[in-house]
Design an enzyme around this catalytic site. Structure first.
Site, PDB file in Angstrom:
ATOM      1  N   SER A   1      -0.419  -3.880   0.077  1.00 54.94           N
ATOM      2  CA  SER A   1      -1.001  -2.546  -0.003  1.00 54.94           C
ATOM      3  C   SER A   1      -0.647  -1.746   1.240  1.00 54.94           C
ATOM      4  O   SER A   1      -0.821  -2.218   2.365  1.00 54.94           O
ATOM      5  CB  SER A   1      -2.530  -2.652  -0.135  1.00 54.94           C
ATOM      6  N   GLY A   2      -0.143  -0.535   1.035  1.00 57.15           N
ATOM      7  CA  GLY A   2       0.221   0.331   2.152  1.00 57.15           C
ATOM      8  C   GLY A   2       1.659   0.193   2.596  1.00 57.15           C
ATOM      9  O   GLY A   2       2.070   0.850   3.550  1.00 57.15           O
TER      10      GLY A   2
ATOM     11  N   THR B   1       4.588   2.604  -4.072  1.00 54.65           N
ATOM     12  CA  THR B   1       4.500   3.735  -4.987  1.00 54.65           C
ATOM     13  C   THR B   1       5.497   4.824  -4.608  1.00 54.65           C
ATOM     14  O   THR B   1       6.172   5.403  -5.475  1.00 54.65           O
ATOM     15  CB  THR B   1       3.072   4.299  -4.988  1.00 54.65           C
TER      16      THR B   1
ATOM     17  N   ASN C   1      -5.732  -1.256   2.214  1.00 51.37           N
ATOM     18  CA  ASN C   1      -5.171   0.010   1.731  1.00 51.37           C
ATOM     19  C   ASN C   1      -6.253   0.795   1.024  1.00 51.37           C
ATOM     20  O   ASN C   1      -7.034   0.259   0.257  1.00 51.37           O
ATOM     21  CB  ASN C   1      -4.002  -0.271   0.769  1.00 51.37           C
TER      22      ASN C   1
ATOM     23  N   SER D   1      -4.984   1.284  -3.268  1.00 51.04           N
ATOM     24  CA  SER D   1      -4.233   0.117  -3.741  1.00 51.04           C
ATOM     25  C   SER D   1      -4.231   0.078  -5.261  1.00 51.04           C
ATOM     26  O   SER D   1      -5.264   0.241  -5.907  1.00 51.04           O
ATOM     27  CB  SER D   1      -4.854  -1.173  -3.188  1.00 51.04           C
ATOM     28  N   SER D   2      -3.037  -0.125  -5.827  1.00 51.16           N
ATOM     29  CA  SER D   2      -2.917  -0.257  -7.278  1.00 51.16           C
ATOM     30  C   SER D   2      -3.464  -1.618  -7.685  1.00 51.16           C
ATOM     31  O   SER D   2      -2.976  -2.648  -7.230  1.00 51.16           O
ATOM     32  CB  SER D   2      -1.451  -0.124  -7.709  1.00 51.16           C
TER      33      SER D   2
ATOM     34  N   GLY E   1       1.240  -7.046  -4.151  1.00 43.71           N
ATOM     35  CA  GLY E   1       1.908  -8.144  -3.468  1.00 43.71           C
ATOM     36  C   GLY E   1       0.949  -9.287  -3.158  1.00 43.71           C
ATOM     37  O   GLY E   1      -0.231  -9.287  -3.517  1.00 43.71           O
TER      38      GLY E   1
ATOM     39  N   GLU F   1      -1.621 -11.647  -1.427  1.00 45.20           N
ATOM     40  CA  GLU F   1      -2.810 -11.306  -0.650  1.00 45.20           C
ATOM     41  C   GLU F   1      -3.448 -12.569  -0.097  1.00 45.20           C
ATOM     42  O   GLU F   1      -3.568 -13.589  -0.797  1.00 45.20           O
ATOM     43  CB  GLU F   1      -3.829 -10.547  -1.516  1.00 45.20           C
TER      44      GLU F   1
END
Length: 1515
Positions: free
Chosen positions: A158-159, A163, A209, A212-213, A437, A439
């Protein structure tokens, strides 16, 4: 990779550091298996020998763009390379075919503008700097060429920028295969416009993030058979459903819940919402708001995005009612009921939320309560209703919430896909996968377990792809790779998903038993996997377990695994919501088929999130396996989310999680080090210099070095040397040892040289002192001898001088006396002769002058009188002729008058001849008289001279007699008076002679004037004869045109008759004229019965037009630099008065002829020919036409016969017989033709001609661009010459000279193309103004292409490449000098960007330069962004020098940061200007005036009488 053999004292190595992961240093001591390292940060570290890695000291200062090019492919080398490039704002790096993208946390618009997309379009992979566009281009080209679908997998935590990377990929794919979508929006725009909606319902705040998706997104860009985008679809996978009900602190639930709570007050009241803290699904975490984010603003933005996507207001209202209902459902609480294992609503608050949820879902509140509290069991005998305990009711409630939210999310995705539009017939697609991704947090629950399971699957796919690429590399290089082992992570996947003994299977089994807890589940795991190497049981916990993933070990807490995995499909929920009065809600739950209903009615069908997750994941893998994959690994450089901060430890963890280090491990299993033959020889050629002496090819030389070094396992491919792990370090150690020995030898030689140099200096000084002393003594002795010799010589010279002086004095006195006596005698004799001659000349001249003066006066007066009178008569006659020539009826009269005039002129000519003969006779008589008088004067003068001579002789005798008398007394002379008288008479004769001389001069002058006058008269006579001839020719032409005029008169009479009948507004005088014409025409019709039929004037004019078009369609060439076709067209149009007619087809036919001629765009000769003709014709029109209006004395409804094209043509036949005076382009005002009032067709023709000039100009310019574009790609980078720089001796000199010829050949090819092109333009006499514009734009194109390529390719920013390009630019400069400013103009100045950039590359002592010197003196044109790009990419491959100092680089970075808001200034690429750089006025002003009246018509129309006006007029 590092072995004890490879590491020696003095080696530069990498050693582990707890703070920055790895730190570089130098080995100072080696003690067995331990080494002592002096680090670069000043510390001394003792480490194990096996845990350190060698450092490449020869690595480029700016890093490498592909990490497979690293000499040492290990963790610290990869980390250092990424850090170096990140500091230079190079955020993209390749690892083979994998792209690593580091989030810069700042705007870099220059990396993603249209210029950059144009550069990467069609470029071979690896040729330009790493970029996300290169990956997209490679996928697109593979799809087009192979016809197979491709996918791009974007991963990262995330981050990391997944995207944004996905957006850039779609932008580039839309650029390559762009097609307009609905409502003027492209497919890419529609996909991006859907992002706010998906982010609102699928994104949430996590630990790392804020956005985050929490789902996987696979965007399918669909293409048709032509490679154009035909549709798109968004596939979503693995939505994190459990987040709806369970949220960990400090995370948040999905954004849409918070957005709705922050909606406008009327909507909040409408949905009966309140602060997020009041809702159970939101208050499980203490985080309700995000820093710097306004939920209210985002709510409105989401609403707007829904409008754009095509979601109606009614559907939007239903969506947010469902979202609000989920929040209310979460606040329903339960307590124990009166019966056993039953439950009821806890309090009135729960009843309120139940009722509100039912209202929002538009269903029965009682039915909703029953669906939450009871279950229906169907038996063969009866239907039984069973109550649920409070825990079961909570599970039912959460299951309903997760199901409703999941169905809502799926509906949104389907709606977006419908809005975008899919192509069902598409056979090729490019998929872009954006998924969460790996984690690993302090607390890892079921969500992290599913996410990491997904990444394990993707990692297996990634490993297979990497190994496949390795195999393809080895196969391509034809090396043996059969013994390389492939390490897979299948054991971890079996641990998680294998049936029946995997973790997911055990978890589903535990969820099916009501009394199972997380403790029993954990114990089951411990028993099942106690011997599994990937499963680890913690020592201090009874419920946690650890899995050794590919990215590291992750500790999972199983506390909520069972609750989060449960996902019952409750029939009561299905029936309840299917019966909703809201069509939207009922649409989310369509009726279930009967068979499914019957089977599900028996009991609540169990469905776990883990099982569903596994099924969806398998579907995703099936999709990926059917495509050709490409990988992008996104990396977050720091957790502060700030630019220019590179956290090594964090980066290493992400590289490990992203599988990059795993890919490196796979590469290390084979051949991690790969060097091209050139690089290998350049680096290790000194280990075996003997192999470089001969003419061995590079591969054989590399093989000999490997054999000499005894490297087992190393192989030579077709283009590269492949080294096993550790062999590069071994070679570097031997190279360092050899260099060390060489350094010692050099030092020894240098010390010897210095000592000998000192000794020789002392010796030379001593010898010099001795020589000086001896020389001084010898000088003194020589000086004395010289003085003695000098004194003797002085005495000798003095005595001789005195003797010569006396002799010369005596001699000069004698000579002076003799000279004086002789001079007196000579002077007297000369004086007498001079006087005699003067008298004779005076008499002769005076007599001649007197007669000649009289004759000249008489002659001049007569001639002047005759000329004045004849001129006056001729002017009157000319005026009468002009007046008569304008009338058609006076033609015959003019003919008669001209005949009379010819007769008169003939008579005058005869009279003039007779008069001339009389004048000559009179002149002869006058000359005879003058000669007679002159002879008489001469006789008198002779007599006088004789008498004077006698008197002088008598006087001389008297003087001689008198001198013999020696008496001193004066003797009176008797003849004194006579002598005086003679003297006086002599003076009179002198005066008379002078007057006669003046008279003779006047006579001679008059005679000369008379001769000049006679010559002038003869010339006038000749002119008169020529004029007579011209008049005769004019008469013949007029006779030829008489027939045309007569037929024209007939047509005009008919027109006049028609106009007289139709036009009732004509005046009486006009009517009488028309009646006269009508009567004349009736009489002429009677005479036409006897005449032969003639063609009408229209048909004849059509023939003339056809003949003109056929003529100009041929290549007519040029006449003294003037295009014949343009001049012929202009003359015809002026003669026919085509510019002044309201309707004509001649203009369209001319334009059509030009368009047909230039259809072959590749023939520059034809294009140049028509550019010259079109520009010349446009110039003539520009200086002739003026916009005509309706002004004039005649009313608009009166149309004169000359208003039509044929009327104008007939009017032209009445003009002067010499044709049109077309010297309008001369500066002489007398020769300038008046401007004409142009009608609409003429103005339209001028506009069309202007467009064709611009079109032909652009075609010529683009043709030359196409011709030199392939050469420009070869000119930006110097080609490598095999091993010329390593060969010694004579062979090296020969090789280098041949190499230089090869290097400069590409530039010479460009110069040759330019020269040929210039010759074509010169041959076709294209105006120099246009030639200058073409070459100015062409050189600007060269500047843009070379400069952009230089900034995009780091291998081009080297010192040697700068010298190569500089030599090529010198060739262009030399060409400009030869072409001269007339044709080259300011073309050389257009190369200012590439010239200054190359000047920076080749300048020496760069570290000493300041920013002011660089930006103002050396490179004033380049922007800070461009200077920063060049200075950071520069590397010296020749001398090993460095670029600018770090202070200057830092100052540049500060200036760039200050100017980062300006998108234009941030772009460092140049744009090619393809506009037309001139206007018609510019072209008109630049071209000189010239005369076209003497243009000879081509043979095709020369003999035609209708084009006689084209013949050059005779003076």
């Amino acid at each position: 990779m590092g072995t004890p053999v490879n590491i020696i004292v003095g080696s530069h190595v990498w050693v582990e550091d707890p703070d920055i992961a790895w730190v570089d240093g130098e080995v100072t001591k080696i003690k067995g298996a331990e080494v002592e390292v002096q680090t670069s940060n000043g510390k001394k570290v003792v480490a194990k020998l096996k845990s350190i890695y060698p450092k490449d000291e020869d690595a480029p200062a700016g890093g490498v763009d592909d990490m497979t090019k690293l000499s040492y492919l290990h963790e610290p080398g990869v980390l250092q390379n990424l850090a170096t490039r990140y500091q230079l704002n190079e955020i993209y790096t390749y690892t083979g075919g994998i792209l690593i993208a580091i989030n810069p946390f700042q705007r870099l618009p220059h990396l993603y503008d249209s210029h950059m997309m144009e550069q990467y379009k069609g470029a071979p992979f690896g040729e330009l700097s790493p970029h996300v566009f290169a990956i997209a281009d490679m996928a697109y080209r593979a799809m087009i060429n192979e016809g197979k679908s491709n996918s791009i997998l974007v991963s990262g935590e995330s981050g990391a920028g997944k995207t944004e990377t996905t957006k850039m990929l779609m932008r580039y794919l839309a650029y390559l295969g762009g097609r307009k979508g609905t409502e003027g929006r492209t497919v890419e725009q529609q996909v991006l416009e859907s992002n706010p909606v998906l982010e609102a319902f699928g994104n949430a705040k996590t630990v790392r993030n804020n956005n985050s998706s929490r789902f996987g997104k696979f965007v399918e860009i669909q293409f048709d058979k032509h490679g154009r985008i035909s549709g798109a679809a968004i596939r979503t996978y693995l939505l994190e459903r459990s987040r709806v009900c369970q949220v960990s602190d400090p995370e948040r639930n999905y954004h849409c819940f918070y957005l709705l709570c922050a909606a406008p007050q009327e909507e909040v009241e409408k949905y009966k919402l309140a602060n997020p803290k009041t809702f159970h699904y939101l208050n499980q975490s203490n985080c309700y708001e995000l820093v710097g984010v306004s939920d209210a603003h985002d709510y409105l933005a989401t609403r707007r995005a829904m409008d754009i996507v095509g979601i109606s207001q009614k559907e939007q209202d239903a969506i947010f009612r469902v979202v609000a209902a989920i929040l209310h459902i979460g606040n329903i609480e339960f307590s124990k009921g009166k019966e056993i294992d039953s439950s009821v609503l806890k309090n009135d608050q729960s009843k309120f939320h139940l009722k509100t949820a039912a209202e929002l879902l538009m269903c029965d509140p009682v039915a909703l309560e029953d669906a939450l509290l009871k279950r229906v069991m169907v038996t063969p005998e009866e239907v039984i209703k069973r109550s649920l305990d409070p825990d079961g009711a909570l599970v039912s409630r959460d299951g309903l919430a997760k199901t409703v939210y999941s169905r809502l999310f799926d509906w949104l995705v389907d709606k977006i896909n419908v809005s975008i539009g899919q192509d069902a017939n598409s056979k090729c697609l490019i998929g872009v996968l954006d998924i969460y991704g790996f984690e690993s947090f302090k607390t890892n629950s079921f969500e992290q377990f599913c996410i990491n399971f997904t990444n394990e699957k993707l990692q297996q796919h990634f490993n297979q792809h990497v190994f496949k690429m390795e195999q393809e590399e080895y196969t391509r290089e034809e090396i043996d790779w059969s013994y390389i082992e492939f390490v897979d992570n299948q054991d971890v996947l079996d641990l998680i998903e294998k049936k029946p003994g995997g973790i997911i299977a055990l978890l589903d089994e535990a969820c099916m038993f009501p009394k199972s807890t997380h403790e029993t589940f954990a114990q089951k795991l411990y028993q099942t996997f106690k011997s599994h190497k990937r499963f680890i049981k913690p020592k201090l916990s009874r419920t946690d377990f650890t899995i050794a993933h590919y990215a590291g070990e992750v500790l999972y807490q199983s506390d909520q695994f069972l609750d989060k995995n449960k996902d019952y499909v409750v029939p009561e929920h299905q029936d309840l919501l299917s019966a909703s009065k809201c069509s939207f809600v009922s649409g989310l739950f369509p009726p279930v088929p009967e068979e499914t209903t019957k089977s599900s009615n028996k009991s609540s069908k169990f469905s776990s999130i883990g099982s569903r997750f596994k099924v969806q994941l398998q579907q995703l893998m099936d999709t990926l396996n059917s495509t050709e994959p490409h990988y992008i690994r996104c990396v977050k450089p720091n957790n502060l989310l700030k630019p220019a901060i590179f956290e090594n430890v964090n980066i290493m963890q992400q590289l490990r999680c992203g599988g990059v280090l795993e890919a490196i491990r796979i590469s290390c299993a084979g051949y991690p080090t790969r060097k091209t033959f050139y690089e290998f020889l350049h680096r290790f050629g000194l280990l075996a210099p003997e192999v470089l002496e001969g003419n061995n090819d590079e591969k054989a030389a590399c093989q000999k070095i490997l054999e000499k070094m005894g490297l087992a396992g190393a192989q030579s491919g077709k283009t590269k040397v492949f080294l096993r792990a550790g062999q590069m370090a071994e070679l570097d150690a031997r190279r360092a040892l050899k260099l060390s020995n060489a350094a010692k030898t050099i030092q020894r030689k240098v010390r010897t040289h210095i000592a000998r140099k000192h000794f020789l200096a002392l010796q030379k000084a001593a010898i010099y002192m001795q020589s000086a002393c001896r020389g001084r003594l010898a000088c003194k002795l020589f000086d004395n001898l010289k003085r003695e010799a000098a004194s003797l010589k002085i005495q000798t010279k003095l005595r001789g001088y005195l003797a010569r002086k006396n002799y010369c004095k005596l001699k000069n006195s004698v000579v002076v006396l003799q000279t004086g006596m002789r001079a007196m005698a000579a002077h007297g004799q000369f004086r007498y002769r001079k006087q005699t001659k003067a008298a004779t000349i005076i008499q002769a001249c005076w007599r001649g002058h007197r007669g000649y003066s009289y004759y000249k006066k008489l002659q001049w007066a007569s001639i002047w009188t005759q000329c004045r009178w004849r001129g006056r008569v001729a002017r009157k006659e000319l005026r009468k002729l002009k007046m008569a020539a304008r009338e058609t009826g006076a033609l015959k009269e003019a003919k008669d008058k001209l005949e009379k005039q010819v007769e008169d002129l003939t008579l005058r000519f005869q009279l003039e001849k007779r008069r001339r003969s009389d004048l000559e006779e009179a002149k002869a008589q006058e000359i005879t008289k003058l000669q007679q008088s002159l002879e008489s004067m001469q006789i008198k003068l002779d007599e006088t001279n004789a008498l004077l001579l006698k008197e002088r002789e008598a006087a001389q005798k008297a003087i001689e007699e008198a001198s013999s008398i020696v008496k001193e007394t004066p003797v009176p002379v008797e003849d004194t008076a006579k002598i005086e008288a003679l003297t006086e008479e002599l003076e009179k004769f002198k005066d008379l002679l002078q007057s006669e001389r003046q008279r003779a001069d006047d006579s001679e002058r008059k005679i000369a004037e008379a001769l000049e006058s006679s010559e002038g008269k003869s010339q006038k006579l000749e002119e008169t004869e020529r004029r007579v001839q011209q008049l005769q020719e004019s008469l013949t032409r007029l006779e030829e045109k008489m027939t045309n005029v007569e037929s024209e008169n007939k047509v005009l009479r008919q027109q006049a008759l028609t106009m007289a009948q139709n036009n009732k507004l004509l005046s009486r005088s006009s009517r009488s004229i028309m009646q006269d014409l009508h009567s004349v025409s009736m009489n002429s019709r009677e005479s036409e019965l006897d005449d032969r039929p003639q063609k009408s004037l229209n048909e004849k004019q059509q023939e003339y037009q056809d003949l003109l078009i056929r003529c100009i369609a041929q290549h007519l060439g040029f006449s003294r630099g003037r295009p014949v076709a343009a001049c012929i067209i202009y003359k015809c149009l002026r003669q026919w008065h085509s510019f002044e007619v309201d309707r004509t087809s001649i203009f369209d036919r001319i334009i059509q002829t030009i368009g047909t001629a230039i259809e072959t765009q590749d023939n520059n000769d034809i294009l140049a020919y028509w550019l010259s003709n079109a520009s010349t014709l446009l110039l003539l029109l520009q200086r002739t036409l003026k916009a005509g209006g309706a002004s004039g004395a005649a009313p608009q409804h009166r149309r004169s016969p000359s208003a039509t094209l044929f009327g104008r043509m007939t009017q032209s036949f009445r003009g002067t017989p010499q044709g049109v005076n077309l010297s309008l382009l001369n500066d002489d005002a007398a020769g300038t033709v008046r401007q004409v009032d142009a009608k609409y067709p003429a103005l339209l023709f001028k506009q069309q001609l202007t467009a064709y000039v611009e079109k032909i100009y652009g075609m010529i310019r683009d043709n030359l661009k196409k011709e030199i574009s392939p050469l420009l790609g070869l000119c930006i980078q110097a080609p490598r010459i095999s091993r010329a720089n390593l060969i010694k001796g004579a062979a090296r000199t020969q090789e280098k000279s041949a190499a230089q010829e090869i290097l400069i050949s590409h530039w010479q090819g460009i110069v040759k193309s330019l020269g040929n092109f210039l010759n074509v333009l010169k041959t076709n006499h294209v105006p120099p103004f246009l030639v200058r514009k073409v070459f100015t734009q062409l050189f600007s194109f060269i500047n843009v292409q070379l400069f952009n390529s230089l900034l995009l390719r780091r291998e081009c920013c080297s010192f040697s490449n700068g010298e190569y390009v500089k030599a090529g630019l010198a060739e262009l400069e030399h060409w400009c000098y030869k072409a001269t400013d007339e044709y080259a103009g300011t073309a050389w100045d257009e190369l200012k960007h590439i010239r200054q950039a190359i000047g920076f590359l080749v300048i020496h002592q760069k570290p000493k330069k300041t920013l002011d010197e660089i930006s103002h003196d050396l490179c004033p044109v380049l922007s800070i962004q461009q200077l920063y790009r060049i200075s950071t990419m520069y590397w010296d491959d020749k001398y090993g020098t460095h670029s600018l100092s770090q202070d200057v680089i830092s100052n540049m970075r500060v200036l760039m940061t200050e100017d980062s808001n300006n998108a234009v200034s941030s772009s460092f690429l140049l744009d090619d200007d393809s506009s037309i750089p001139f206007s018609v006025d510019d072209l008109s002003k630049s071209m000189d005036r010239f005369d076209i009246s003497d243009i000879e018509p081509p043979p095709l129309i020369r003999e035609n009488s209708g084009f006689s006006f084209l013949l050059p007029a005779t003076n």
